[in-house]
Enzyme design. Structure first.
Site, PDB file in Angstrom:
ATOM      1  N   THR A  14     -14.479   3.535 -35.934  1.00  0.00           N
ATOM      2  CA  THR A  14     -15.655   2.801 -35.450  1.00  0.00           C
ATOM      3  C   THR A  14     -16.372   3.521 -34.311  1.00  0.00           C
ATOM      4  O   THR A  14     -17.592   3.476 -34.204  1.00  0.00           O
ATOM      5  CB  THR A  14     -15.221   1.390 -34.969  1.00  0.00           C
ATOM      6  OG1 THR A  14     -14.726   0.683 -36.094  1.00  0.00           O
ATOM      7  CG2 THR A  14     -16.363   0.609 -34.363  1.00  0.00           C
ATOM      8  N   ASP A  58     -12.782   6.140 -42.303  1.00  0.00           N
ATOM      9  CA  ASP A  58     -12.335   4.857 -41.771  1.00  0.00           C
ATOM     10  C   ASP A  58     -10.813   4.976 -41.817  1.00  0.00           C
ATOM     11  O   ASP A  58     -10.246   5.365 -42.846  1.00  0.00           O
ATOM     12  CB  ASP A  58     -12.817   3.724 -42.697  1.00  0.00           C
ATOM     13  CG  ASP A  58     -12.388   2.357 -42.201  1.00  0.00           C
ATOM     14  OD1 ASP A  58     -11.190   2.179 -41.915  1.00  0.00           O
ATOM     15  OD2 ASP A  58     -13.240   1.464 -42.109  1.00  0.00           O
ATOM     16  N   SER A  59     -10.129   4.666 -40.716  1.00  0.00           N
ATOM     17  CA  SER A  59      -8.695   4.968 -40.662  1.00  0.00           C
ATOM     18  C   SER A  59      -7.861   4.146 -41.637  1.00  0.00           C
ATOM     19  O   SER A  59      -6.674   4.422 -41.812  1.00  0.00           O
ATOM     20  CB  SER A  59      -8.157   4.822 -39.239  1.00  0.00           C
ATOM     21  OG  SER A  59      -7.972   3.474 -38.897  1.00  0.00           O
ATOM     22  N   SER A  60      -8.448   3.171 -42.306  1.00  0.00           N
ATOM     23  CA  SER A  60      -7.723   2.473 -43.377  1.00  0.00           C
ATOM     24  C   SER A  60      -7.380   3.452 -44.489  1.00  0.00           C
ATOM     25  O   SER A  60      -6.483   3.206 -45.295  1.00  0.00           O
ATOM     26  CB  SER A  60      -8.568   1.343 -43.961  1.00  0.00           C
ATOM     27  OG  SER A  60      -9.053   0.532 -42.922  1.00  0.00           O
ATOM     28  N   THR A  90      -9.127   2.342 -35.118  1.00  0.00           N
ATOM     29  CA  THR A  90      -8.064   1.551 -34.493  1.00  0.00           C
ATOM     30  C   THR A  90      -7.088   0.957 -35.503  1.00  0.00           C
ATOM     31  O   THR A  90      -5.941   0.690 -35.160  1.00  0.00           O
ATOM     32  CB  THR A  90      -8.660   0.395 -33.656  1.00  0.00           C
ATOM     33  OG1 THR A  90      -9.455  -0.427 -34.510  1.00  0.00           O
ATOM     34  CG2 THR A  90      -9.480   0.919 -32.507  1.00  0.00           C
ATOM     35  N   THR A 167       1.126  -1.238 -30.925  1.00  0.00           N
ATOM     36  CA  THR A 167       0.745  -1.926 -32.150  1.00  0.00           C
ATOM     37  C   THR A 167      -0.627  -2.542 -31.940  1.00  0.00           C
ATOM     38  O   THR A 167      -0.962  -2.936 -30.824  1.00  0.00           O
ATOM     39  CB  THR A 167       1.842  -2.962 -32.517  1.00  0.00           C
ATOM     40  OG1 THR A 167       1.730  -3.294 -33.864  1.00  0.00           O
ATOM     41  CG2 THR A 167       1.798  -4.205 -31.688  1.00  0.00           C
ATOM     42  N   THR A 277      12.690  -6.020 -36.587  1.00  0.00           N
ATOM     43  CA  THR A 277      12.320  -7.434 -36.452  1.00  0.00           C
ATOM     44  C   THR A 277      10.834  -7.674 -36.686  1.00  0.00           C
ATOM     45  O   THR A 277       9.992  -6.842 -36.355  1.00  0.00           O
ATOM     46  CB  THR A 277      12.731  -8.007 -35.078  1.00  0.00           C
ATOM     47  OG1 THR A 277      12.223  -9.348 -34.976  1.00  0.00           O
ATOM     48  CG2 THR A 277      12.179  -7.202 -33.915  1.00  0.00           C
ATOM     49  N   GLN A 278      10.521  -8.833 -37.249  1.00  0.00           N
ATOM     50  CA  GLN A 278       9.119  -9.249 -37.413  1.00  0.00           C
ATOM     51  C   GLN A 278       8.501  -9.644 -36.075  1.00  0.00           C
ATOM     52  O   GLN A 278       7.287  -9.756 -35.958  1.00  0.00           O
ATOM     53  CB  GLN A 278       9.035 -10.467 -38.346  1.00  0.00           C
ATOM     54  CG  GLN A 278       9.444 -10.183 -39.763  1.00  0.00           C
ATOM     55  CD  GLN A 278       9.381 -11.417 -40.656  1.00  0.00           C
ATOM     56  OE1 GLN A 278       8.805 -12.441 -40.288  1.00  0.00           O
ATOM     57  NE2 GLN A 278       9.970 -11.326 -41.838  1.00  0.00           N
ATOM     58  N   CYS A 279       9.350  -9.907 -35.076  1.00  0.00           N
ATOM     59  CA  CYS A 279       8.824 -10.342 -33.774  1.00  0.00           C
ATOM     60  C   CYS A 279       8.107  -9.181 -33.089  1.00  0.00           C
ATOM     61  O   CYS A 279       8.491  -8.029 -33.230  1.00  0.00           O
ATOM     62  CB  CYS A 279       9.956 -10.820 -32.875  1.00  0.00           C
ATOM     63  SG  CYS A 279      10.719 -12.322 -33.461  1.00  0.00           S
TER      64      CYS A 279
HETATM   65  N1  ASP Z   1     -11.917   0.216 -39.733  1.00  0.00           N
HETATM   66  C1  ASP Z   1     -12.031   1.000 -38.520  1.00  0.00           C
HETATM   67  C2  ASP Z   1     -11.041   2.126 -38.586  1.00  0.00           C
HETATM   68  O1  ASP Z   1      -9.880   1.926 -38.381  1.00  0.00           O
HETATM   69  C3  ASP Z   1     -11.807   0.117 -37.336  1.00  0.00           C
HETATM   70  C4  ASP Z   1     -11.891   0.810 -35.999  1.00  0.00           C
HETATM   71  O2  ASP Z   1     -12.048   1.983 -35.840  1.00  0.00           O
HETATM   72  O3  ASP Z   1     -11.784   0.089 -34.986  1.00  0.00           O
HETATM   73  O4  ASP Z   1     -11.429   3.252 -38.856  1.00  0.00           O
END
Ligand code: ASP
Length: 342
Positions: A14, A58-60, A90, A167, A277-279
């Protein structure tokens, strides 16, 4: 006069996106436009060299191949720069920072990941401060000329966090990252206060970069109603070499016979099973409840207080280093890069 030299590696996210006038979605633009939005950079005493990845993502869409590209770039340019800043989306920043912390063994210079929740061209952006401070931190040295933070870390919203302890916990707040099991490495206010007792230093011996990653890892999040068929298809699949089992609370799982039988079956096949752990905070302790002890007896390794992001990077890296699952299991219990509390 420029006193330090920093390589700024722009991978996407972003921070460098602009709204497309046709379809209205956010799309990446180039680093010169980012720098143009941040006038503070021209006044900085730091020499900044940009390196833009192609394609910007996009980092996805991040893949381990990008981590390898990053690690190779840092190795090849290690002696030419005082530190590195990685501009990254992010969404998967904690995964990338975690993986790099294991891949860059013996790192003695800062690798600071940052990004933003709002694009840098937007008036209320958080990207400007994140970028300027990340560069200052990457360039910071002590009186002997040693880097103040020779670690892979994440700088976001005035806090410097260890990468493999972080995280993403908010999709909206500027304060998007937390590191619940490890104090911040630095806090940025009027001055940047470094938490020197927490910051790790490489033992010496030089940088050893691991780029062979074995990604045959599954993540199984326990939930009420899980069926034996679904669980077996994930854990016992021939495609799975290791499985991160995200358990309840302090490392607990259901004590039904079918569940423990599948764990034993996978264990007998030699698979690596890691209890995380999920916590958000706290640690796995398989000695606390019978439901945890049953997992331990079935051959599950404790992840202690590791995050899932760090567990994934640690497994990829260790499994890439050795085909011996017993060796990998033993290494998982060691604190390799500050990822677990001792
Ligand atoms: N979808 C964006 C990414 O991870 C979100 C971001 O950068 O905040 O590339």
């Amino acid at each position: 006069m420029k006193t330090s030299s920093i390589l700024v590696i722009y991978t996407g996210g972003t921070i460098g996106m602009k709204r497309d006038s046709v379809d209205g979605t956010l799309k990446p633009f180039d680093f010169s436009q980012i720098a143009g939005e941040v006038q503070e950079l021209s006044k900085s005493s730091v020499r900044i060299t940009p390196k833009t990845f192609d394609p910007l993502i996009d980092s996805s869409n991040v893949e381990p191949s990008m981590w390898v590209e990053l690690a190779n770039l840092i190795r090849d340019s290690h002696d030419s720069y005082d530190g590195f800043v990685v501009l990254h989306g992010t969404d998967t920043m904690a995964y990338s920072a975690s993986a790099l912390s294991f891949m860059l063994e013996g790192l003695d210079k800062p690798v600071v990941f940052t990004g933003s929740q709002l694009p840098i061209g937007v008036p209320r952006t958080d990207g400007r401060e994140n970028l300027v401070s990340a560069i200052e931190i990457a360039a910071a040295k002590d009186a002997c000329g040693q880097s103040l933070v020779p670690e892979v870390c994440i700088y976001f919203n005035s806090r410097l966090l260890r990468g493999n302890r972080s995280t993403k916990f908010s999709a909206e707040a500027f304060d998007a990252f937390i590191s619940p099991n490890c104090p911040a490495l630095a806090d940025a206010g009027i001055t940047i206060r470094y938490n020197r007792d927490v910051i790790r230093r490489a033992p010496g011996g030089g940088l050893n970069v691991h780029t062979n990653l074995d990604t045959r890892v599954a993540i199984l999040k326990l939930h009420p109603g899980m069926t034996p068929e679904v669980m077996r298809s994930v854990v016992c699949s021939p495609a799975t070499r290791a499985c991160i089992i995200e358990t309840y609370g302090s490392g607990n799982a259901l004590s039904k016979d079918w569940f423990i039988d599948i764990v034993k079956e996978a264990s007998a096949q030699g698979k690596i099973l890691l209890n995380v752990t999920q916590c958000i905070s706290g640690t796995v302790n398989m000695d606390l409840y019978a439901t945890g002890t049953a997992l331990k007896n079935a051959g599950v390794v404790t992840g202690k207080d590791i995050t899932t992001e760090a567990a994934l990077g640690k497994l990829f890296c260790l499994m890439g280093m050795s085909g011996d699952n017993s060796w990998v299991k033993a290494k998982l219990e060691e604190n390799l890069a500050g990822e677990i509390s001792e």
